[in-house]
Design a protein around this motif. Structure first.
Motif, mmCIF file in Angstrom:
data_model
loop_
_atom_site.group_PDB
_atom_site.id
_atom_site.type_symbol
_atom_site.label_atom_id
_atom_site.label_comp_id
_atom_site.label_asym_id
_atom_site.label_seq_id
_atom_site.Cartn_x
_atom_site.Cartn_y
_atom_site.Cartn_z
ATOM 1 N N ILE A 149 0.892 -1.226 0.064
ATOM 2 C CA ILE A 149 0.025 -0.033 0.157
ATOM 3 C C ILE A 149 0.629 1.278 0.017
ATOM 4 O O ILE A 149 1.535 1.436 0.980
ATOM 5 C CB ILE A 149 -1.095 0.115 1.326
ATOM 6 C CG1 ILE A 149 -1.896 -1.276 1.333
ATOM 7 C CG2 ILE A 149 -1.880 1.253 1.236
ATOM 8 C CD1 ILE A 149 -2.435 -1.432 2.407
ATOM 9 N N ARG A 150 0.657 1.999 -1.102
ATOM 10 C CA ARG A 150 1.634 3.181 -1.176
ATOM 11 C C ARG A 150 0.759 4.439 -1.342
ATOM 12 O O ARG A 150 -0.192 4.599 -2.178
ATOM 13 C CB ARG A 150 2.396 3.121 -2.398
ATOM 14 C CG ARG A 150 3.300 4.300 -2.851
ATOM 15 C CD ARG A 150 4.025 4.001 -4.049
ATOM 16 N NE ARG A 150 4.815 2.978 -4.141
ATOM 17 C CZ ARG A 150 4.731 2.139 -4.872
ATOM 18 N NH1 ARG A 150 3.690 1.929 -5.800
ATOM 19 N NH2 ARG A 150 5.555 1.033 -4.910
ATOM 20 N N ILE A 151 1.002 5.268 -0.328
ATOM 21 C CA ILE A 151 0.361 6.657 -0.537
ATOM 22 C C ILE A 151 1.343 7.494 -1.352
ATOM 23 O O ILE A 151 2.461 7.936 -0.740
ATOM 24 C CB ILE A 151 0.202 7.395 0.730
ATOM 25 C CG1 ILE A 151 -0.620 6.355 1.945
ATOM 26 C CG2 ILE A 151 -0.449 8.664 0.670
ATOM 27 C CD1 ILE A 151 -2.077 6.118 1.347
ATOM 28 N N ALA A 152 1.064 7.623 -2.520
ATOM 29 C CA ALA A 152 1.831 8.213 -3.623
ATOM 30 C C ALA A 152 1.857 9.916 -3.535
ATOM 31 O O ALA A 152 3.100 10.229 -3.797
ATOM 32 C CB ALA A 152 1.609 7.877 -4.888
ATOM 33 N N SER A 153 0.699 10.654 -3.190
ATOM 34 C CA SER A 153 1.098 11.790 -3.238
ATOM 35 C C SER A 153 -0.272 12.421 -2.290
ATOM 36 O O SER A 153 -1.167 12.037 -2.090
ATOM 37 C CB SER A 153 0.791 12.336 -4.526
ATOM 38 O OG SER A 153 -0.497 11.979 -5.201
#
Length: 230
Positions: free
Chosen positions: A161-165
């Motif tokens: 899970i990546r919070i990209a921006s």
């Protein structure tokens, strides 16, 4: 994809996408985190629970297995089709009025950070309307530096899970968040609006709905227990 989306929200990937951009397939795959433990530590055994925004039952199912009586609410029928062992109600949270009270009302998934203040306040009024006089409301908050600490990522089962921006919007204090859910066989994304809430802002919003913090349940204060006040 569903027939409508909330303004500022969206998602990509195979399968149904809910109005707030959540991919149903993602939430059938993600494991429960510490949420069931937090809930179980904060309410009596066997309590009646109203879970708002239950999704596909990621947290519902462990709570049912622990003996809680769960009423699970979501606005997505595709999500509710995956829920087992709980009473289900298909409704937006803001308009929900079951004319009954529960030992505990759960507002998880950082819903209290809704970009629209009117939506946030309606969510909290729903919590207050459904909590028993001797009951409590459990609210999950964002970490206090989350809008600034991007990009960041964590593992959840076989997903990354990546919070990209977290991009600023025209509304001061509101960010457009892009999340990515990377599985071995596919990637899904969600874009949603999130309003920063300091501890003081959060407690002020609760007070406006007739609730007051009784305790922060985790060291990072991402879970709070609130009690109804007159």
């Amino acid at each position: 994809m569903g027939g409508w989306t909330r303004e500022g929200y969206g998602g990509t990937g195979t399968g149904a996408i809910t109005p707030d951009g959540c991919a149903v397939e993602v939430y059938t795959r993600l494991p429960a985190g510490d949420e069931p433990d937090v809930v179980a530590s904060a309410v009596p055994a066997g309590a009646s629970l109203l879970e708002l925004g239950c999704g596909a039952g990621r947290v519902t199912h462990p709570l049912v297995e622990r003996g809680f009586r769960v009423t699970a609410v979501d606005e997505s029928p595709e999500m509710l089709e995956r829920v087992r062992g709980a009473r289900t109600v298909c409704s937006s949270i803001e308009t929900l009025d079951l004319d009954e009270r529960f030992d505990a009302v759960l507002l998880p998934s950082f819903l209290v950070h809704a970009g629209d203040v009117r939506v946030r306040d309606a969510l909290l009024r729903t919590c207050r309307r459904h909590v028993a006089d001797g009951g409590c409301v459990l609210v999950q908050r964002e970490g206090e530096d989350w809008h600034d600490r991007v990009p960041r990522e964590r593992r959840a089962g076989d997903a990354l899970i990546r919070i990209a921006s977290a991009d600023p919007t025209d509304d001061p204090g509101v960010s457009s968040i892009r999340a990515e859910y990377v599985f071995p066989d596919g990637t899904w994304t969600q874009t949603f609006l999130s309003r920063r809430l300091s501890r003081e802002d959060f407690e002020r919003a609760l007070a406006g709905a007739g609730l007051a913090v009784d305790a922060y349940l985790t060291d990072d204060r991402t879970w709070a227990r609130a009690l109804p006040v007159r």
